[in-house]
Design a protein around this motif. Structure first.
Motif, PDB file in Angstrom:
ATOM      1  N   ILE A 162      48.467  13.910   9.153  1.00 12.70           N
ATOM      2  CA  ILE A 162      48.669  12.450   9.173  1.00 12.70           C
ATOM      3  C   ILE A 162      49.982  12.101   9.848  1.00 12.70           C
ATOM      4  O   ILE A 162      50.051  11.186  10.685  1.00 12.70           O
TER       5      ILE A 162
ATOM      6  N   TYR B 105      57.229   7.332   3.911  1.00 15.57           N
ATOM      7  CA  TYR B 105      56.322   7.357   2.771  1.00 15.57           C
ATOM      8  C   TYR B 105      57.083   7.538   1.462  1.00 15.57           C
ATOM      9  O   TYR B 105      56.758   6.907   0.446  1.00 15.57           O
TER      10      TYR B 105
ATOM     11  N   GLN C 265      49.960   4.201   7.295  1.00 14.92           N
ATOM     12  CA  GLN C 265      49.283   4.998   8.312  1.00 14.92           C
ATOM     13  C   GLN C 265      48.819   4.151   9.487  1.00 14.92           C
ATOM     14  O   GLN C 265      48.955   4.545  10.647  1.00 14.92           O
ATOM     15  N   LEU C 266      48.266   2.978   9.191  1.00 12.14           N
ATOM     16  CA  LEU C 266      47.730   2.121  10.242  1.00 12.14           C
ATOM     17  C   LEU C 266      48.786   1.217  10.864  1.00 12.14           C
ATOM     18  O   LEU C 266      48.515   0.564  11.884  1.00 12.14           O
ATOM     19  N   GLY C 267      49.955   1.153  10.241  1.00 14.00           N
ATOM     20  CA  GLY C 267      51.005   0.303  10.794  1.00 14.00           C
ATOM     21  C   GLY C 267      50.764  -1.178  10.564  1.00 14.00           C
ATOM     22  O   GLY C 267      51.335  -2.011  11.250  1.00 14.00           O
TER      23      GLY C 267
ATOM     24  N   CYS D 147      47.638  10.641   0.168  1.00 17.12           N
ATOM     25  CA  CYS D 147      47.267  10.901   1.569  1.00 17.12           C
ATOM     26  C   CYS D 147      46.046  11.817   1.660  1.00 17.12           C
ATOM     27  O   CYS D 147      45.211  11.665   2.554  1.00 17.12           O
TER      28      CYS D 147
ATOM     29  N   GLU E 178      42.589  10.735   3.540  1.00 25.23           N
ATOM     30  CA  GLU E 178      42.055  11.562   4.624  1.00 25.23           C
ATOM     31  C   GLU E 178      40.577  11.882   4.383  1.00 25.23           C
ATOM     32  O   GLU E 178      39.772  11.903   5.321  1.00 25.23           O
TER      33      GLU E 178
ATOM     34  N   ARG F 226      49.663  12.787  13.607  1.00 26.05           N
ATOM     35  CA  ARG F 226      48.751  11.858  14.271  1.00 26.05           C
ATOM     36  C   ARG F 226      49.394  10.494  14.481  1.00 26.05           C
ATOM     37  O   ARG F 226      49.187   9.847  15.510  1.00 26.05           O
ATOM     38  N   ALA F 227      50.175  10.046  13.501  1.00 28.16           N
ATOM     39  CA  ALA F 227      50.821   8.738  13.606  1.00 28.16           C
ATOM     40  C   ALA F 227      52.260   8.841  14.119  1.00 28.16           C
ATOM     41  O   ALA F 227      52.897   7.797  14.312  1.00 28.16           O
ATOM     42  N   ASP F 228      52.740  10.071  14.374  1.00 30.15           N
ATOM     43  CA  ASP F 228      54.109  10.282  14.845  1.00 30.15           C
ATOM     44  C   ASP F 228      55.101   9.571  13.926  1.00 30.15           C
ATOM     45  O   ASP F 228      55.916   8.742  14.368  1.00 30.15           O
ATOM     46  N   GLN F 229      55.029   9.911  12.635  1.00 32.39           N
ATOM     47  CA  GLN F 229      55.879   9.279  11.637  1.00 32.39           C
ATOM     48  C   GLN F 229      56.711  10.329  10.917  1.00 32.39           C
ATOM     49  O   GLN F 229      56.415  11.522  10.959  1.00 32.39           O
TER      50      GLN F 229
END
Length: 531
Positions: free
Chosen positions: A151, A162, A254-256, A197, A201, A154-157
């Motif tokens: 996760i 979190y 996750q979705l911003g 998370c 997922e 994929r989201a570059d976080q």
């Protein structure tokens, strides 16, 4: 030397000796007249103080040191101090507790079945603090970390996003659990992020495909395979829940997008759909049902504000979403100043299938996806089809446990299961419902299905006046108690149960009519002979 056989007597003996020394010391310091002789007993030198010896259970003499401070403290004072400490701890617990926010409970001991712990204890994955760290569930922890790592990539976080967000919700999340969570702040926040998370997922993979999220098609967990059914069953358990607002916050990160309330509920329904205890209707059947009801059937919208608490609550709301339920009818008058208490003796809503069948009541399958929507019209009991599989007991058990613990929800699932438990007393009852398409199961035999319903409601108590099936049950019982219906049913099943019996009955009636006609003309000719 003094030998004491009881340790409790040792303390009292030491206190007595100390008081004696104090009194004698006071007598020595009392002023005396000049020339007055000292009493002989005071002139004598007292023998040195010797500790009493305690004889243990094995007969050996135990040595104990004398504590000068303990002799001055009465036992009653220590006892009262301990009670005051317990009361102070209870006051702190009362102040720190927020009972109104509870929604994730431990299954009550009265409902627990030691013979079948798989119904309420997770076997594959633990979610939340209740079963965290169990040895049998540690194998899934590495897959949780894999999900969190994917996760973030994929989201570059960064993980701090979190963690900081969950720190804000920590106090609110802790208040959702029944028992005080003994984990530290960092450990609790880690569990919320890691388990939350992992849940999201699985939800997103079931909705859009795990390969689209970057997982291999042969992944041991994130793939459509047999293990997924066990994971679904564990995730629907009451003790294995995460607050829904935690999942909403994690999905928003996750979705911003900050406001994603309701999206988790929609994903949860798609993920838990295989656990539904009924099969979906076809388009034609749904149209027929809507036209017969006289209004358009409103579908459940998980994006609306339903006030769901966690995934189990979302699943329960989805089961009960359609149609207006009948208003419960009061079976007996309550006392005006008495608190209503559930009575275990008044949980028999209805008679079993065999008794109802003998009383002339017919059974028919009702075409609807609302398995709880039972109707009774003109002596016909219409029951929707129910699918029973190996996860049905766990599903109903946790739904009932939630309704028993959470006072801010109805007892509709409990009422339905107890109603079915009343109907099913034996394998013959199960077989009769199966022959009419009402009950479909994939268990070993009909006896296992009967045991399932009889055991799941064994320690369940609810108020019969709060059951949505109370009015229907009264109608069925009124029909059952009518004698004519029983006589008619006996005549039907005894003399008209097959074509040959019908032919025999018609032949007997025909011969009876011929005999009556012959007798009539014989008597008639005797009194009025022909001229």
């Amino acid at each position: 030397m003094v030998v004491v056989f009881n340790k409790d007597l040792l303390s009292w003996y030491l206190i007595t000796v100390k008081l004696k020394e104090t009194i004698e010391a006071g007598l020595e310091n009392t002023p005396r007249s000049i020339g007055s002789p000292r009493p002989p007993q005071q002139q004598q030198q007292q023998p040195p103080f010797e500790l009493p010896q305690v004889v243990g259970i094995n007969g050996e003499i135990e040595k104990h040191e004398f504590d000068q401070s303990q002799a001055n403290i009465p036992r009653e004072s220590e006892w009262v101090i301990s009670i005051r400490e317990k009361l102070e701890q209870a006051r702190r617990d009362e102040v720190s507790s927020s009972w109104s926010k509870l929604c994730i409970y431990r299954v009550p001991h009265s409902l627990r079945d030691p013979a079948d712990q798989k119904a309420y204890i997770p076997q594959v994955v633990s979610l939340g603090p209740y079963h965290h760290g169990r040895t049998a569930l540690r194998e899934m922890e590495q897959h949780k970390w894999r999900a969190l790592h994917r996760i973030l990539n994929r989201a570059d976080q960064d993980i701090n996003i979190y963690l900081d967000s969950m720190k804000e919700l920590e106090e609110k999340a802790r208040a959702c659990y029944e028992q005080p969570v003994s984990l530290s702040s960092d450990e609790f926040v880690e569990i919320m992020v890691l388990d939350g998370c992992f849940i999201l997922e699985l939800f997103r993979g079931a909705a859009g495909g795990f390969t689209a999220l970057g997982y291999d098609r042969n992944d041991p967990v994130f793939a459509v395979r047999g293990t997924m059914h066990s994971i679904q069953r564990d995730m629907i358990m009451l003790e294995n829940q995460i607050p829904l607002f935690v999942l909403d916050r994690l999905l928003s990160l996750q979705l911003g997008k900050p406001d994603q309330k309701g999206l988790v509920s929609r994903l949860a329904l798609g993920f838990f759909d295989p656990l539904m205890p009924t099969e979906p209707l076809t388009v034609s059947d749904r149209n027929k049902l809507g036209s017969s009801l006289g209004h358009e059937d409103i579908a459940f919208d998980p994006l609306s504000d339903q006030g769901a608490l966690h995934c189990l609550d979302v699943f329960r709301i989805s089961l009960l979403h359609k149609g207006a339920q009948p208003v419960p009818r009061i079976w007996f008058r309550r006392r005006s100043h008495a608190n209503p208490v559930a009575d275990k003796r008044r949980q028999q809503l209805i008679h079993c299938v065999t008794d109802l069948k003998n009383a002339g009541i017919k059974f028919k399958k009702r075409r609807t996806d609302r398995f709880w929507d039972i109707k009774f019209e003109n002596g016909v009991l219409k029951i929707p089809r129910l699918l029973v599989h190996d996860g049905t007991k766990s599903l109903f058990f946790n739904l009932i446990a939630f309704e028993q613990c959470h006072l801010n929800c109805t007892n509709d699932i409990t009422s339905y299961v107890i109603f079915m438990d009343n109907l099913i007393n034996s394998a013959e009852d199960v077989g009769y419902l199966h022959s009419h398409g009402i009950l479909e199961h994939w268990l070993g035999n009909d006896t296992e299905v009967a045991d399932l319903f009889n055991r799941i409601c064994q320690e369940v108590v609810f108020d019969i006046n709060d059951s949505y099936l109370s009015r229907l049950s009264e109608q069925v019982n009124t029909y059952y108690n009518h004698r004519w219906n029983g006589w008619r049913a006996t005549l039907k099943y005894k003399y008209f149960n097959n074509p040959w019996a019908i032919v025999s009955f018609i032949a007997a009636v025909f011969l009876l009519l011929l005999t009556f006609t012959q007798s009539f003309y014989g008597v008639y000719g005797y009194y009025r002979p022909s001229s």
